[in-house]
Design an enzyme around this catalytic site. Sequence first.
Site, PDB file in Angstrom:
ATOM      1  CB  CYS A   1       7.621  -5.238   8.335  1.00 59.21           C
ATOM      2  SG  CYS A   1       8.989  -4.393   9.169  1.00 59.21           S
TER       3      CYS A   1
ATOM      4  CB  CYS B   1       3.060   7.559   3.192  1.00 63.27           C
ATOM      5  SG  CYS B   1       3.584   6.332   4.394  1.00 63.27           S
TER       6      CYS B   1
ATOM      7  CD  GLU C   1      -2.918  -1.091   2.354  1.00 61.61           C
ATOM      8  OE1 GLU C   1      -4.111  -1.308   2.154  1.00 61.61           O
ATOM      9  OE2 GLU C   1      -2.444  -0.923   3.495  1.00 61.61           O
TER      10      GLU C   1
ATOM     11  CB  SER D   1      10.138   4.497  14.616  1.00 58.98           C
ATOM     12  OG  SER D   1       9.655   4.909  13.360  1.00 58.98           O
ATOM     13  CG  LEU D   2      13.462   7.267  20.484  1.00 56.35           C
ATOM     14  CD1 LEU D   2      14.704   6.535  20.032  1.00 56.35           C
ATOM     15  CD2 LEU D   2      13.799   8.705  20.866  1.00 56.35           C
TER      16      LEU D   2
ATOM     17  CB  CYS E   1       1.459   5.981  11.726  1.00 56.16           C
ATOM     18  SG  CYS E   1       1.847   7.616  11.166  1.00 56.16           S
TER      19      CYS E   1
ATOM     20  CB  CYS F   1       3.621  -1.877  13.490  1.00 53.70           C
ATOM     21  SG  CYS F   1       3.588  -1.599  11.722  1.00 53.70           S
TER      22      CYS F   1
ATOM     23  CD  GLU G   1      13.780  -0.241   9.137  1.00 51.13           C
ATOM     24  OE1 GLU G   1      12.857   0.232   9.819  1.00 51.13           O
ATOM     25  OE2 GLU G   1      14.734   0.444   8.734  1.00 51.13           O
TER      26      GLU G   1
ATOM     27  CB  CYS H   1       7.049  -2.586  15.915  1.00 50.28           C
ATOM     28  SG  CYS H   1       8.711  -2.104  15.393  1.00 50.28           S
TER      29      CYS H   1
ATOM     30  CB  SER I   1      10.544   6.655   8.809  1.00 49.71           C
ATOM     31  OG  SER I   1      10.238   6.367  10.158  1.00 49.71           O
TER      32      SER I   1
END
Length: 344
Positions: free
Chosen positions: A115, A108, A95, A218-219, A337, A122, A165, A119, A196
């Site tokens: 991925c 985006c 996407e 992305s912290l 996001c 996500c 990623e 995380c 990112s």
Amino acid sequence: MTGRMKINLKGLDTQETEKWVEELGLEAFRGRQIRQWLFKRLASSFDEMTNLSASLRELLKEKANIDHLEKVRTQISKDSTEKYLFRLNDGLHIESVLIPERGHYTLCISSQAGCAMGCAFCLTARQGLKRSLTPAEICDQVIQAKRAMKEPDRLTNIVFMGMGEPLANYQGVIGAIDNMTAEDGMNFSHRKVTLSTCGLAPIIRRLGRDTTVNLAVSLNAADDETRDFLMPINRKYNLKTLISACRDFPLPNRRMITFEYILINGVNDRSQDALNLAKLLAGLRAKINLIPLNPGPDMEMTRPSAERIMEFQDILIRKHFTAIIRKSKGQDISGACGQLSAEA
Ligand code: SAH
């Protein structure tokens, strides 16, 4: 021979294209003509390339392909954000999200189907990694978005914040950035391309040497215990290693590194977390984007209250950071996001 086995010209850079046409016995300027058609005039077939003779077009068709992503669905949000579902050649889906901003658009884009980073917050993570995208597939998301726009020139900003990623697909992403920013490619300004990452520290260092695009990290947590829990990559590259790579990241033209911080109720939203964050980033040219958690199916975590979010922001501002609460667009179409899953 299927289209997929022939070389896709959208994946070659300027020199490679010229070399390729010369090997076919053609003059180098043919390479530039082809690139014009692909990246400026957004051609989707060789037959559109009308300044090439019919016999040359036949030769190109035989030797190369310019396959494009197949757009299988467009969803439009109440806030005008558009989400595109693309099918890749091998049947996988990805996407991209087109976000209207004041006076311009941001696209985006995805760098991988699925991925591997895992995380906790996500949705893309849940499908695992299917495969990395080729430079041509990454670029084509931009080409297809532009083709659908009334004013394609208003697409000025690209963010690698879709599925995947990007630093786990370094070759693919660097190849795509090349053609996005090349003058004889899509001619995007490096300043308007942002990559990112979840924090692959050694590759952040490499990126700093190889390109001048913007970096976003992305912290999502300011201590290792919380970050280990939210983002498994932290067990490999902890905060000390990650922040040290960020401190060494060359920042041309006084740019800043963006740090994304999802706010999750009771997990990373205490005042002490904000203070820890300020301490962690002290002295860095940092801009902090606070993103209230977007919900997903079977997600137990929730976003904090509006007051809590504002308090968190206030603490950072009092410590002299630029801290912005980012309203995620496109939530009603799962385009925000962490919500991209490419379910066909
Ligand atoms: N893998 C890269 C690119 C994806 S960016 C990276 O991690 O940076 C996706 C952004 O959305 C990241 O900043 C991530 O922290 C954020 N995000 C992911 N899931 C989210 C969710 N459920 N709510 C809000 N933001 C989320």
